[in-house]
Design a protein around this motif. Structure first.
Motif, PDB file in Angstrom:
ATOM      1  N   ALA A 226       2.684  -4.265  -2.845  1.00 56.15           N
ATOM      2  CA  ALA A 226       2.758  -4.015  -4.278  1.00 56.15           C
ATOM      3  C   ALA A 226       2.386  -5.257  -5.078  1.00 56.15           C
ATOM      4  O   ALA A 226       2.830  -6.361  -4.770  1.00 56.15           O
ATOM      5  CB  ALA A 226       4.163  -3.559  -4.656  1.00 56.15           C
TER       6      ALA A 226
ATOM      7  N   ARG B 137      -2.627  -0.386 -14.811  1.00 50.49           N
ATOM      8  CA  ARG B 137      -1.839  -1.152 -13.852  1.00 50.49           C
ATOM      9  C   ARG B 137      -2.567  -1.244 -12.514  1.00 50.49           C
ATOM     10  O   ARG B 137      -3.128  -0.276 -12.046  1.00 50.49           O
ATOM     11  CB  ARG B 137      -0.499  -0.460 -13.630  1.00 50.49           C
ATOM     12  CG  ARG B 137       0.379  -0.447 -14.846  1.00 50.49           C
ATOM     13  CD  ARG B 137       1.523   0.529 -14.721  1.00 50.49           C
ATOM     14  NE  ARG B 137       2.437   0.233 -13.636  1.00 50.49           N
ATOM     15  CZ  ARG B 137       3.478   1.001 -13.326  1.00 50.49           C
ATOM     16  NH1 ARG B 137       3.718   2.107 -14.003  1.00 50.49           N
ATOM     17  NH2 ARG B 137       4.271   0.679 -12.331  1.00 50.49           N
TER      18      ARG B 137
ATOM     19  N   ALA C  97      -3.760   3.725 -13.415  1.00 60.03           N
ATOM     20  CA  ALA C  97      -3.352   2.753 -12.405  1.00 60.03           C
ATOM     21  C   ALA C  97      -4.422   2.666 -11.332  1.00 60.03           C
ATOM     22  O   ALA C  97      -5.195   3.596 -11.129  1.00 60.03           O
ATOM     23  CB  ALA C  97      -2.019   3.162 -11.789  1.00 60.03           C
TER      24      ALA C  97
ATOM     25  N   VAL D 237      -5.255   1.690  -7.210  1.00 62.83           N
ATOM     26  CA  VAL D 237      -4.696   1.564  -5.864  1.00 62.83           C
ATOM     27  C   VAL D 237      -5.851   1.428  -4.889  1.00 62.83           C
ATOM     28  O   VAL D 237      -6.886   2.079  -5.053  1.00 62.83           O
ATOM     29  CB  VAL D 237      -3.852   2.806  -5.488  1.00 62.83           C
ATOM     30  CG1 VAL D 237      -3.466   2.799  -4.017  1.00 62.83           C
ATOM     31  CG2 VAL D 237      -2.606   2.908  -6.360  1.00 62.83           C
TER      32      VAL D 237
ATOM     33  N   LEU E 141       4.681   1.554  -3.566  1.00 54.09           N
ATOM     34  CA  LEU E 141       4.068   0.738  -4.623  1.00 54.09           C
ATOM     35  C   LEU E 141       4.757   0.940  -5.965  1.00 54.09           C
ATOM     36  O   LEU E 141       4.779   0.037  -6.803  1.00 54.09           O
ATOM     37  CB  LEU E 141       2.582   1.065  -4.768  1.00 54.09           C
ATOM     38  CG  LEU E 141       1.666   0.706  -3.600  1.00 54.09           C
ATOM     39  CD1 LEU E 141       0.230   1.106  -3.931  1.00 54.09           C
ATOM     40  CD2 LEU E 141       1.752  -0.773  -3.250  1.00 54.09           C
ATOM     41  N   LEU E 142       5.319   2.128  -6.160  1.00 52.42           N
ATOM     42  CA  LEU E 142       5.989   2.453  -7.419  1.00 52.42           C
ATOM     43  C   LEU E 142       7.477   2.096  -7.410  1.00 52.42           C
ATOM     44  O   LEU E 142       8.188   2.387  -8.365  1.00 52.42           O
ATOM     45  CB  LEU E 142       5.805   3.943  -7.729  1.00 52.42           C
ATOM     46  CG  LEU E 142       4.369   4.351  -8.024  1.00 52.42           C
ATOM     47  CD1 LEU E 142       4.251   5.867  -8.103  1.00 52.42           C
ATOM     48  CD2 LEU E 142       3.876   3.699  -9.313  1.00 52.42           C
TER      49      LEU E 142
ATOM     50  N   GLU F  47       3.142  -5.422  -8.276  1.00 47.25           N
ATOM     51  CA  GLU F  47       4.099  -5.526  -9.368  1.00 47.25           C
ATOM     52  C   GLU F  47       5.445  -6.097  -8.936  1.00 47.25           C
ATOM     53  O   GLU F  47       6.399  -6.047  -9.685  1.00 47.25           O
ATOM     54  CB  GLU F  47       4.281  -4.159 -10.031  1.00 47.25           C
ATOM     55  CG  GLU F  47       3.025  -3.699 -10.730  1.00 47.25           C
ATOM     56  CD  GLU F  47       3.195  -2.424 -11.524  1.00 47.25           C
ATOM     57  OE1 GLU F  47       4.172  -1.688 -11.300  1.00 47.25           O
ATOM     58  OE2 GLU F  47       2.335  -2.165 -12.370  1.00 47.25           O
TER      59      GLU F  47
ATOM     60  N   LEU G 207      -1.581  -1.385  -8.986  1.00 45.78           N
ATOM     61  CA  LEU G 207      -0.352  -1.189  -8.227  1.00 45.78           C
ATOM     62  C   LEU G 207      -0.342  -1.941  -6.907  1.00 45.78           C
ATOM     63  O   LEU G 207       0.695  -2.435  -6.488  1.00 45.78           O
ATOM     64  CB  LEU G 207      -0.107   0.293  -7.983  1.00 45.78           C
ATOM     65  CG  LEU G 207       0.182   1.109  -9.241  1.00 45.78           C
ATOM     66  CD1 LEU G 207       0.376   2.565  -8.887  1.00 45.78           C
ATOM     67  CD2 LEU G 207       1.400   0.568  -9.972  1.00 45.78           C
TER      68      LEU G 207
END
Length: 153
Positions: free
Chosen positions: A71, A85, A39, A41, A123-124, A73, A87
């Motif tokens: 984020a 990903r 991921a 960031v 973010l998750l 996503e 993020l």
């Protein structure tokens, strides 16, 4: 696992040690939460004026805050490009982090680590809008910080 750190402020000196700490904290949080999934960031260090502008623009709150997460996503699902990903972005007011570290009686490293993990968890998909969510998010944050030896003084 790309972690980008960009310093857009001059109020608090930033050196390679601080940049390395930010990258290490992001990498640890992602490793704990994503079990090795790749991921990306970015972390942007700003001053209070910059943060106040963002906080007003996106949350209609006319004051600075310590950390905001943006984020990638959220909303519509993006097509899979076959890469890790992306993020999103974490924005941290470094002057606010410094003030908070003094108020709480711990190091700037500890406070910055706390804000970085907090941002990564947002973010998750973690949130603290309920007592249960707040408790879960704080427990995850403290566990990650403890594993990095960034404990409260």
């Amino acid at each position: 696992m790309p972690v980008y750190v960009d310093n857009l402020q001059t109020a608090v000196p930033v050196d390679e040690k601080m940049n390395s700490l930010v990258r290490r904290v992001v990498e640890k949080a992602l490793a704990e939460e994503l079990s090795g999934e790749d991921a990306e960031v970015s972390v942007v260090l700003v001053d209070d004026e910059y943060m106040r502008d963002l906080n007003f623009r996106y949350r209609q709150i006319d004051s600075p805050t310590d950390v905001l997460s943006f984020a990638m996503e959220e909303g519509e699902e993006l097509a899979d490009a076959g890469e890790g990903r992306i993020l999103g972005d974490i924005v941290i007011s470094l002057p606010t982090a410094l003030r908070q570290s003094m108020e709480y009686g711990h190091s700037l490293d500890r406070e910055l680590g706390f804000l970085v993990v907090h941002g990564v968890l947002h973010l998750l998909g973690y949130d603290h809008d309920t007592p249960q969510g707040e408790q879960e998010m704080l427990a995850r944050t403290e566990a990650i910080l403890s594993s990095l030896d960034l404990v409260r003084a």
